[in-house]
Enzyme design. Sequence first.
Site, PDB file in Angstrom:
ATOM      1  N   SER A  93     -10.283  -1.546   6.478  1.00 32.37           N
ATOM      2  CA  SER A  93      -9.498  -1.305   5.266  1.00 32.37           C
ATOM      3  C   SER A  93      -8.932  -2.536   4.589  1.00 32.37           C
ATOM      4  CB  SER A  93      -8.353  -0.326   5.570  1.00 32.37           C
ATOM      5  OG  SER A  93      -8.866   0.943   5.886  1.00 32.37           O
ATOM      6  N   SER A 108      -9.217   1.059   2.647  1.00 33.28           N
ATOM      7  CA  SER A 108      -8.138   1.769   2.005  1.00 33.28           C
ATOM      8  C   SER A 108      -7.164   0.880   1.256  1.00 33.28           C
ATOM      9  CB  SER A 108      -7.377   2.597   3.053  1.00 33.28           C
ATOM     10  OG  SER A 108      -6.723   1.751   3.999  1.00 33.28           O
ATOM     11  N   LYS A 148       0.838  -1.201   0.000  1.00 32.69           N
ATOM     12  CA  LYS A 148       0.000   0.000   0.000  1.00 32.69           C
ATOM     13  C   LYS A 148       0.872   1.249   0.000  1.00 32.69           C
ATOM     14  CE  LYS A 148      -3.548   0.327   2.792  1.00 32.69           C
ATOM     15  NZ  LYS A 148      -4.458   0.230   3.954  1.00 32.69           N
TER      16      LYS A 148
END
Length: 477
Positions: free
Chosen positions: A188, A164, A89
Amino acid sequence: MAEIHELTAVQLRDSLRSGELSAREATAHFLARIESRNRLLGAFVTVTAGQAMADAAAADAKFARLSRASGGGAMEGLPLLHGMPVGFKDLTDVAGVVTTHGSAALDHKPALMDGALVAELKAAGVVSLGKTQVPEFGLTAYSENRIAPPSRNPHAPSRSSGGSSGGSAAAVAAGLLPFAPGTDGGGSVRIPAAACGLLGLKPGRGVVTSGESSADPARLVAAGPLARTAADAALLMDALVPAAAETYLEAVGHEPGPLRIGMTLDSPWSPTFPFTTEPEALDALKAGTGLLERAGHRVFDAAIRYDNRYPDAFTTAWTAGVGTARISPHREALLAPLTRTFRRRAQQRSASKLNEALAFLRQFQRDTVTQYGQWDLMLMPTLAQTPRPVGWFTGAAHGDDRWPAAEWAGDADGDYRKQCEYAPWSSLVNVCGLPAITIPVHWTGGGPGQGLPMGIQLVGPEGSERLLLQVAAQLGF
């Protein structure tokens, strides 16, 4: 013969460790997949192809040295995830690669060193292919920002892949990666896993220490796997958690005994943001209940009472970190409307208000864990709605999903409300520090690959990560 990206992560690991595949072959294959599909999906923000091939060559050289030393027998010293391609990420530092945090308001400079999660997985042998798309500072349930195209759902590119960890989920679902680590502070990992038809595990608090953040006063964030199967998720967990008497992968091979499971649609967000659970989410719950009962478990209706002060307290804790982020005053205008609004509120909030919220959340945890303790596991839909269209949360140009998103409507509170209605059962699990898993049990079109995926969430007591993976495997995932 299956193509490399069609292998499960466990199968790919075995092929790499046996020498049937080289790390360079695997890396080159996934880089080619990214090259051909990322323009549509926006899963990767940065692709580090040159460094990835160099790291793969180093992995192959290590394999050759150990093979010679062992005379072709069992090799000591080959790391668990030797040569396995992954992506990280774009909230996580990878040495020599820019970390954007999904924000146009930051200076984008290469990181000087690996973050703890990256260092741990590199030590386990992974090859990083690049950085995946995230929302600004990881704040939202969709992965759209002002620095790169939005991450899209491989099953329906007009839809969001969630957030996310949205870019990572899209990459795994599209076969751009075999599996991926995500981080989960309010859903997330589970939200994008559910949106993309994957299995996503959020471990309990303190289980994966490398995934925790110093800018997280409530200790909400946990790192966990995004994968296509329970065994693949277990393999990644074995790299993230120090060795135990029984590995996660070994545990997946054991079926759990009959469990008492409490099913609920109650949510602590309901008093503030009344929401309707869509028929597709209820269909997923029905499908999941049927699978669990056929596996020998008993499912009971469970009424859970939540304190209606939860939404304010969670929001206070969740947004505290963005209030302290180092952003030059002259660049604040480059923040997305939601980030800018919640940053201003966090900065105006007193320390005593934050401490009061943290104390309330600790009590909320105790109360909720006590209620959940009546059952072995808790069951609910993962999401209350189908995966949302790109641009839907932000009102980007009145529904126009084009990038760059310069014309977002700027209604931060409306955006936040939509997210809480979309995923009303995720953040409370972070507050309670409990492990939870999302399992893709239903497709709106009738079968895998048809329509949109919908999942169920199972929440377990402290230390039940292996049990949750066992149940997922028992259900056929």
